[in-house]
Motif scaffolding. Structure first.
Motif, mmCIF file in Angstrom:
data_model
loop_
_atom_site.group_PDB
_atom_site.id
_atom_site.type_symbol
_atom_site.label_atom_id
_atom_site.label_comp_id
_atom_site.label_asym_id
_atom_site.label_seq_id
_atom_site.Cartn_x
_atom_site.Cartn_y
_atom_site.Cartn_z
ATOM 1 N N UNK A 165 0.848 -1.189 0.000
ATOM 2 C CA UNK A 165 0.000 0.000 0.000
ATOM 3 C C UNK A 165 0.886 1.242 0.000
ATOM 4 N N UNK A 166 0.301 2.395 -0.216
ATOM 5 C CA UNK A 166 1.092 3.612 -0.372
ATOM 6 C C UNK A 166 1.717 4.059 0.956
ATOM 7 N N UNK A 167 2.719 4.920 0.844
ATOM 8 C CA UNK A 167 3.403 5.441 2.028
ATOM 9 C C UNK A 167 2.443 6.117 2.985
ATOM 10 N N UNK A 168 1.522 6.896 2.424
ATOM 11 C CA UNK A 168 0.614 7.672 3.273
ATOM 12 C C UNK A 168 -0.279 6.733 4.061
ATOM 13 N N UNK C 240 20.637 -3.379 -2.274
ATOM 14 C CA UNK C 240 19.615 -4.373 -1.957
ATOM 15 C C UNK C 240 18.455 -4.172 -2.921
ATOM 16 N N UNK C 241 18.131 -5.215 -3.677
ATOM 17 C CA UNK C 241 16.965 -5.157 -4.548
ATOM 18 C C UNK C 241 15.797 -5.647 -3.726
ATOM 19 N N UNK C 242 14.933 -4.742 -3.356
ATOM 20 C CA UNK C 242 13.899 -5.123 -2.403
ATOM 21 C C UNK C 242 12.746 -5.795 -3.130
ATOM 22 N N UNK C 243 11.917 -6.514 -2.352
ATOM 23 C CA UNK C 243 10.999 -7.442 -2.990
ATOM 24 C C UNK C 243 9.698 -6.864 -3.494
ATOM 25 N N UNK C 244 9.216 -5.805 -2.868
ATOM 26 C CA UNK C 244 7.856 -5.363 -3.097
ATOM 27 C C UNK C 244 7.844 -3.910 -3.533
ATOM 28 N N UNK C 245 6.792 -3.526 -4.260
ATOM 29 C CA UNK C 245 6.761 -2.188 -4.862
ATOM 30 C C UNK C 245 6.918 -1.088 -3.828
ATOM 31 N N UNK C 246 6.425 -1.312 -2.607
ATOM 32 C CA UNK C 246 6.625 -0.276 -1.600
ATOM 33 C C UNK C 246 7.206 -0.832 -0.315
ATOM 34 N N UNK C 247 8.020 -1.865 -0.415
ATOM 35 C CA UNK C 247 8.591 -2.382 0.833
ATOM 36 C C UNK C 247 9.642 -1.413 1.359
ATOM 37 N N UNK C 248 10.242 -0.636 0.483
ATOM 38 C CA UNK C 248 11.143 0.399 0.985
ATOM 39 C C UNK C 248 10.340 1.404 1.802
ATOM 40 N N UNK C 249 9.200 1.812 1.251
ATOM 41 C CA UNK C 249 8.359 2.785 1.940
ATOM 42 C C UNK C 249 7.764 2.238 3.229
ATOM 43 N N UNK C 409 -3.610 -0.896 -7.069
ATOM 44 C CA UNK C 409 -2.665 0.221 -7.223
ATOM 45 C C UNK C 409 -3.162 1.345 -8.131
ATOM 46 N N UNK C 410 -3.817 0.998 -9.240
ATOM 47 C CA UNK C 410 -4.158 2.038 -10.209
ATOM 48 C C UNK C 410 -5.493 2.695 -9.890
ATOM 49 N N UNK C 411 -6.119 2.250 -8.804
ATOM 50 C CA UNK C 411 -7.417 2.816 -8.425
ATOM 51 C C UNK C 411 -7.290 3.858 -7.322
ATOM 52 N N UNK C 412 -6.054 4.226 -6.977
ATOM 53 C CA UNK C 412 -5.889 5.186 -5.883
ATOM 54 C C UNK C 412 -4.627 6.012 -6.073
ATOM 55 N N UNK C 413 -4.634 7.140 -5.358
ATOM 56 C CA UNK C 413 -3.538 8.091 -5.434
ATOM 57 C C UNK C 413 -2.630 7.928 -4.221
ATOM 58 N N UNK C 414 -1.353 8.218 -4.409
ATOM 59 C CA UNK C 414 -0.428 8.156 -3.279
ATOM 60 C C UNK C 414 0.982 7.856 -3.752
ATOM 61 N N UNK C 415 1.904 7.749 -2.794
ATOM 62 C CA UNK C 415 3.298 7.556 -3.189
ATOM 63 C C UNK C 415 3.817 6.184 -2.786
ATOM 64 N N UNK C 416 4.737 5.668 -3.590
ATOM 65 C CA UNK C 416 5.456 4.435 -3.253
ATOM 66 C C UNK C 416 6.956 4.674 -3.474
ATOM 67 N N UNK C 417 7.750 3.982 -2.677
ATOM 68 C CA UNK C 417 9.201 4.187 -2.729
ATOM 69 C C UNK C 417 9.883 2.954 -3.297
ATOM 70 N N UNK C 418 10.671 3.132 -4.335
ATOM 71 C CA UNK C 418 11.362 1.975 -4.905
ATOM 72 C C UNK C 418 12.664 1.717 -4.145
ATOM 73 N N UNK C 419 13.376 0.670 -4.568
ATOM 74 C CA UNK C 419 14.620 0.331 -3.867
ATOM 75 C C UNK C 419 15.634 1.458 -3.934
ATOM 76 N N UNK C 420 15.589 2.230 -4.998
ATOM 77 C CA UNK C 420 16.543 3.331 -5.161
ATOM 78 C C UNK C 420 16.129 4.571 -4.396
#
Lengths: 191, 240, 800
Positions: A165-168, C240-249, C409-420
């Motif tokens: 899920x998103x950061x927020x 580190x190549x992390x596993x999930x689209x927002x596991x860094x976040x 994911x595409x039905x909502x707004x917000x931020x995700x953090x990649x490994x970089x």
């Protein structure tokens, strides 16, 4: 027999109208063929980030503006500096994450010792969970530990998730679970 | 001159983005597959699978030396044999578009003999839908291309394996890259570069990738007597 | 990642070890292939020849779990042949520090000084370390003593050299099964990046973390990177190549027991007040050490203000739940406690622990001990429906289950953090279908109802619930399910001045007195008075930035939009880049140009590793639970009763559960093969978001078990056969792939076979796909990270 583009479209339009998979969208009148051929020209285009691995590829999401309001296409964002339009097998399949008849689209409830789910309204389910949370919290809350130190925590509820899920949302999720006193908070990063 | 693809097999990692992107754009249904002991599923092309990454382990002295990946698809031949054969029955079943060079199978392919069409293809590409009798294959994402977009598979390719453009430029690109690759792999070769619009660069022998990777693997094909008779007595097929 | 994905193209040598990026991070390979196109070398070290290996200049086979032996051999090779980057090692690392003379390592026992034994088996002892001797000698000013010549026998450099003396090519090869000539070639190719203007990088992932020695594997590689001067460089770093689209976040937001947002430690019972907490802030006496964590009091005060806007942070600190001192509430412990019936309720939010966690059958049993469980997931999964799983009688399971349908994911707004560390913004495309609701609204509505109950009925310690920030979370005048205000939360996370309401420009403006609110100091600057920096799509860059693929105006990278961490180590004492052809930063006489430097001080005014109290890269790592230097130990399940490095067979400090030890296979003839689990390109994690996707299921329809041809002959298994892979914990069905990409390995005088399988499947769907590989993996973990050892375990394989 070689054909120019105009005749070609006309002919293939007539021909594919009968096929089972008219994936080309060529069952259209030839006069407006070029614009209409491309279904995504009539869609809302938004940018998003792939939900699978952590590379963070940019994608373009095309949403039908007319009737269904559903997604009609997802492909790589050519402007995105990381993937430059590219997608792997998973990224290329993103459309089916959104448009998938197997998605859970109703709240489901399974009562103790029963063998099936029943559908439930949101309000009922969230109210019942809220009551369960309060009950468990009030019963298992530890204000002081064995050493007499103040700890103010809820030992009877655990939480895992979520890297999906998103950061927020995640920030609020941790805030709310910690406000409720949880310390058993874990997620994908630990596995 | 039309359009063309250059597919540099030294760079393919078999991520299969192209294979799925093709399904996504065309909204082709998934096949009900069962793993046959390989990563390569489905096992073969089909009426609903236009693009398939074939995989072969390449061994030397019992040790694996390379893993060959071959994103197989229609070559959009300059003079497509499938069309020559198809035209004998229905000139509107298989079309060749003038500007891009797309070889397009239409619904009227149901008027053709599927085995004949498939066997006419030096690359063994076309596949029939048994229920409708219609034959299908890659359409070069013609709708995208005439609107100035890349074919879905080419856009999806991450590693620089797949390229698309004017055939002239594509051929030059292929020749240039071949010269580079030959320094490491002396046997590297382009697949029938003067006969097709989809030019593969094979860094090992084409037959190591797939038995129909290049046309010359089988040589020119002739009708068998049986097929010739079948053609004579074919009148059980309806026409549009 | 210290660096980021595009930066891979700058590398002269890319090592893929503990990762299979062509399959698990496929688009990263775009940049790997660019590096290769420019003449960079690609190395793959893996138990299997993978799709990544197929593009490598060198492939080295290995036995799963022997990474420290292999990398330790490289450290020895670099030191023996003087291939390290001397100026870098002397100026930027703790190689010259003098260590407490009481520190010791016993090479025969395989134990460091300070070991406290708690239990003992024939082949190993277990316990913990008292780390009193793992310290540095201090001068009168309280700064570590150094020997810049690196000759003192007690300096880190000499101790390290001594420690790795035992990592000879023969011993390494005997342990790992990797051919000696391949190892030597590998060491040679990678060590060439020790040249000042060359950079080598490491791409690793769960292939390294999921071991009882996982953190130390990564440390060994970090040490190599420091020896070769690769940290801070374009094309270098530790990635580190992390596993999930927002596991860094989600890690940054601290959905973990041991930290609160942005890597501050969770409050503990022994720190009852905020002042006590702040008294543990890292300090330094060295004026040249930035010791960035000295700012922690500002970050904790701002976090508390973000959570509880109406309270003084000193008061709201009391509302934070506290762990006991030394308490471990990590994954394996959590499920162990659940198994003991200690929890009433459980949330599985966007997770499928019944398939993803080690020893999945224990997890599945544990779920039945709950009174209630909430599962939030897009598709049905093994966790939500555990009560109707294989061999489970629903009539005997009391757990009340709520399954809540979220948006995708595409039905909502917000931020995700990649490994970089790029924090990227998503926009809403389609609206969620049916009753699906974005996760944020589910949380907000649930919490609002809990709050209402406390308002109405009272209850235990209601203050934190009644005072949690609402104004920065919810939209005014909106109702569920459209009330969660993702933009406001993003602003809160970036931080604002409480008095003016203005967004802060970055974390240097945060205060420790409660006058600023900031939910996550690393996000600070992501939403400023100029707007949402995460949503930026501007590809403007200077020539210097373009040269190394920096896009400073595209999205936002934490911290402060820095794209390459520790970049002050990429320049010499005058601020001039060691690799001028791919400079990251450069001092132009009065300012830095290029990337955002690690602090704006002029060259050499501060040591480059600003997050360490001393300011140096650490060869000697006194903070580790299992030793200041890495040491090879076998996995908790292994095919041998002894190993050639020491008498200590297993990590002496690994996390394990006494009552499960009897289920561990060590040199057990019934389970003679080394099992390992992994992912393939076509699926993802437990497969929930791919098994239900027809286009992906088509490409990989059942779980696979990969074995070498010799093992295939031995067990009369052919490709395509249905097989059973089993051990003391469980069994799974797979389709066999018999392939020369796996080879038997000669190790310790034995011929060893490995069995590889994915953890993408589960009984829910598809019905003929096979169940989770985690039914086979043991609940043992790394003593630092507590990550389970799911990469190495013992199995048998047979035809069904």
């Amino acid at each position: 027999m070689k054909l120019g583009r105009r005749e070609f479209i006309k002919l293939s339009a007539t021909a594919t109208a009968v096929t089972a998979f008219a994936g080309l969208g060529m069952n259209l009148q030839p006069t407006t063929a070029k614009a209409q051929l491309l279904k995504i020209h009539w869609a809302k285009e938004t940018t998003s980030i792939c939900c699978y691995c952590s590379v963070g590829c940019g994608v373009l999401v095309h949403t039908d503006k007319s009737s269904t309001g559903r997604c009609i296409n997802i492909e790589g964002d050519p402007d995105h500096p990381i993937n430059e339009g590219a997608l792997c097998a998973k990224g290329a399949a993103l459309y089916q994450v959104a448009e998938n008849e197997n998605r859970i689209t109703k709240v489901l409830y399974r009562a103790p010792y029963t063998d099936k789910y029943v559908e439930a309204p949101w309000g009922w389910a969230l109210q019942r969970i809220a009551e369960k949370v309060k009950e468990a919290r009030d019963e298992t809350f530890v204000q002081q530990n064995a050493n007499g130190q103040v700890v103010n925590r809820t030992d009877g509820i655990a939480h895992v998730g979520s890297a999906e899920i998103e950061n927020e949302e995640n920030w609020y999720l941790q805030a709310m679970q910690r406000a409720m006193g949880l310390v058993y908070i874990e997620h994908q990063a630990r596995i | 001159m039309g359009k063309g693809f250059f597919i540099d097999l030294t760079k393919c990692t078999a991520c299969r983005g192209c294979q799925v992107a093709c399904k996504q754009w065309h909204k082709l249904p998934a096949e009900d597959t069962y793993n046959w002991g390989s990563y390569q599923n489905p096992e073969d092309l089909s009426f609903i699978t236009y693009k398939l990454v074939r995989m072969e382990e390449y061994e030397e002295n019992g040790k694996v030396k390379d893993w060959l990946f071959f994103p197989d698809q229609c070559r959009h031949c300059i003079s497509p044999p499938c069309k020559m054969v198809g035209d004998m029955d229905d000139e509107q079943a298989i079309l060749q578009e003038y500007e891009t060079g797309t070889v397009m199978f239409t619904g009227r392919t149901k008027n053709l003999f599927p085995d004949e069409i498939r066997q006419s293809c030096p690359y063994d590409i076309p596949r029939e839908d048994e229920d409708s009798g219609v034959i299908s294959k890659c359409d070069m994402c013609f709708d995208r291309v005439i609107n100035g977009m890349l074919p879905a598979c080419v856009l999806a390719c991450p590693t620089g394996s797949m390229h698309f453009g004017d055939l002239e430029d594509i051929k030059a690109m292929a020749e240039e890259r071949l010269a580079e690759v030959k320094q490491i792999y002396p046997d590297a070769v382009l697949g029938d570069p003067n006969a097709v619009r989809v030019i593969y660069l094979f860094h090992r022998r084409p037959s190591d990738y797939y038995h129909s990777a290049v046309a010359s693997l089988h040589g020119p094909r002739r009708f068998t007597r049986k097929e010739a008779f079948a053609r004579l007595f074919r009148n059980n097929r309806p026409r549009v | 990642m210290t660096n980021h994905y595009n930066d891979l193209m700058n590398s002269d040598c890319i090592l893929m070890m503990g990762a299979n990026p062509a399959e698990c991070h496929p688009i990263s390979f775009k940049w790997v292939m660019k590096a290769k196109g420019k003449g960079g070398k690609i190395l793959s070290v893996d138990p299997r020849y993978t799709r990544s290996s197929s593009k490598a200049d060198l492939y080295v086979p290995m036995r799963s779990g022997t990474d420290i032996a292999i990398l330790g051999g490289m450290i020895k090779y670099i030191m023996d042949n003087n291939l390290y980057f001397e100026e870098y090692v002397k100026n930027y690392t703790n190689a010259s520090f003098l260590v407490n003379p009481d520190y010791d390592f016993d090479p025969e026992k395989g134990l460091f000084s300070g070991f406290q034994k708690e239990s003992e088996a024939d082949f190993a002892v277990f316990g913990y370390y008292d780390r009193d001797t793992w310290t540095f000698q201090m001068d009168d000013d309280g700064i570590p003593k150094k020997d810049p010549t690196l000759q003192d026998p007690n300096c880190v450099y000499q101790l390290m050299k001594k420690h790795f003396e035992r990592y000879t090519l023969d011993r390494v090869s005997e342990t790992s099964g990797s051919p000696k000539d391949k190892l030597e070639e590998f060491y040679k190719m990678y060590s060439e990046t020790g040249a000042p203007d060359k950079a080598g990088t490491i791409m690793y992932a769960m292939g390294w973390t999921q071991h009882t020695v996982g953190a130390q594997i990564i440390r060994t590689m970090a040490m190599i990177q420091l020896l070769l001067g690769n940290v801070g460089m374009a094309g270098g770093g530790v990635n580190a190549l992390r596993g999930t689209s927002n596991v860094q976040g989600s890690t940054d937001q601290a959905l973990l027991f041991h930290i609160i947002p942005a890597y501050m430690p969770t409050p503990r019972a022994n720190l009852p007040t905020l002042d006590d907490y702040n008294a543990t802030t890292p300090t330094t006496n060295d004026p040249k050490s930035a010791n960035w964590w000295q700012n922690r009091p500002k970050y904790i005060a701002s976090l508390l203000k973000a959570m509880y806007p109406d309270a003084d942070p000193k008061d709201s600190y009391n509302w934070m739940p506290k762990l006991d001192e030394g308490q471990n509430a990590s994954w394996l412990v959590l499920f162990d406690h659940m198994h003991q019936g200690k929890f009433k309720g459980f949330f599985a939010w966007g997770m499928n622990p019944a398939a993803s966690g080690a020893n999945a059958s224990k997890t599945r049993e544990a779920l039945s001990k709950l009174d209630w469980m909430v599962s939030v997931n897009v598709f049905d999964n093994e966790t939500a429906s555990f009560w109707k799983g294989p061999d489970v009688d629903p009539g005997r399971v009391k757990t009340e289950v709520f399954v809540l349908p979220p948006a995708v994911f595409c039905e909502k707004e917000g931020s995700v953090s990649n490994s970089g560390r790029w924090i990227q913004w998503r926009y809403q495309g389609p609206k969620p279908p049916g009753q699906c609701v974005r996760d944020g609204d589910i949380m907000l509505e649930l919490f609002s109802r809990v709050r209402a109950l406390y308002e109405k009925d009272g209850g235990v310690f209601p203050e934190p619930i009644l005072n949690l920030n609402q104004k920065d979370i919810a939209k005014e005048g909106k109702q569920f399910p459209e009330r969660f205000d993702v933009q406001k939360v993003a602003k809160l996370m970036s931080g604002y001045d409480v008095n003016t309401g203005k967004q802060v420009a970055n974390f240097t403006q945060l205060k420790d007195d409660g006058s600023t609110a900031c939910g996550n100091w690393l996000h600070s600057g992501a939403w400023t008075e100029d707007g949402n920096m995460m949503a930026r799509r501007d590809k403007d860059q200077t020539d210097m930035q373009a040269n190394i693929g920096l896009f400073p105006n595209w999205s936002f990278a934490w911290p402060v939009n820095r794209r390459v961490l520790y970049n002050r180590a990429s320049v010499d004492q005058d601020g001039q880049p060691y690799a001028p052809d791919k400079a990251v930063i450069k001092w132009d006489g009065d300012k830095w140009v290029g990337d955002v430097p690690d602090g704006g001080w002029p060259p050499s005014e501060r040591h480059p590793f600003i997050m360490r109290p001393e300011g140096f890269g650490q060869f000697f790592g006194p903070g580790m639970a299992d030793g200041p230097f890495p040491e090879h130990y076998e996995s908790m399940e292994c095919p041998f009763e002894e190993q050639p490095f020491s008498k200590q067979l297993h990590s002496p400090t690994a996390l394990f559960f006494e009552e499960e030890l009897e289920k561990h296979a060590v040199c057990d003839p019934r389970h003679p093969f080394v099992g390992t689990s992994y992912r393939v390109c076509e699926h993802w994690q437990t497969g929930i978001m791919t098994r239900w996707v027809p286009w992906l299921l088509e490409t990989m329809p059942q779980n696979i078990a990969e074995i070498d041809p010799e093992l295939g002959r031995l067990r009369e298994i052919k490709s395509g056969d249905r097989v059973i892979v089993e051990n003391l914990r469980g069994q799974i069905e797979c389709i066999a792939i018999v392939t020369p990409r796996l080879q038997p390995l000669k190790t310790m005088g034995q011929t060893l076979h490995q069995v590889g399988t994915t953890w993408h499947f589960g009984w829910v769907h598809p019905k003929d796909g096979g169940d989770s590989a985690n039914l086979l993996t043991p609940s043992v973990g790394d003593p630092n990270t507590f990550i389970p050892e799911t990469k190495t375990f013992m199995v048998n394989i047979r035809k069904k």
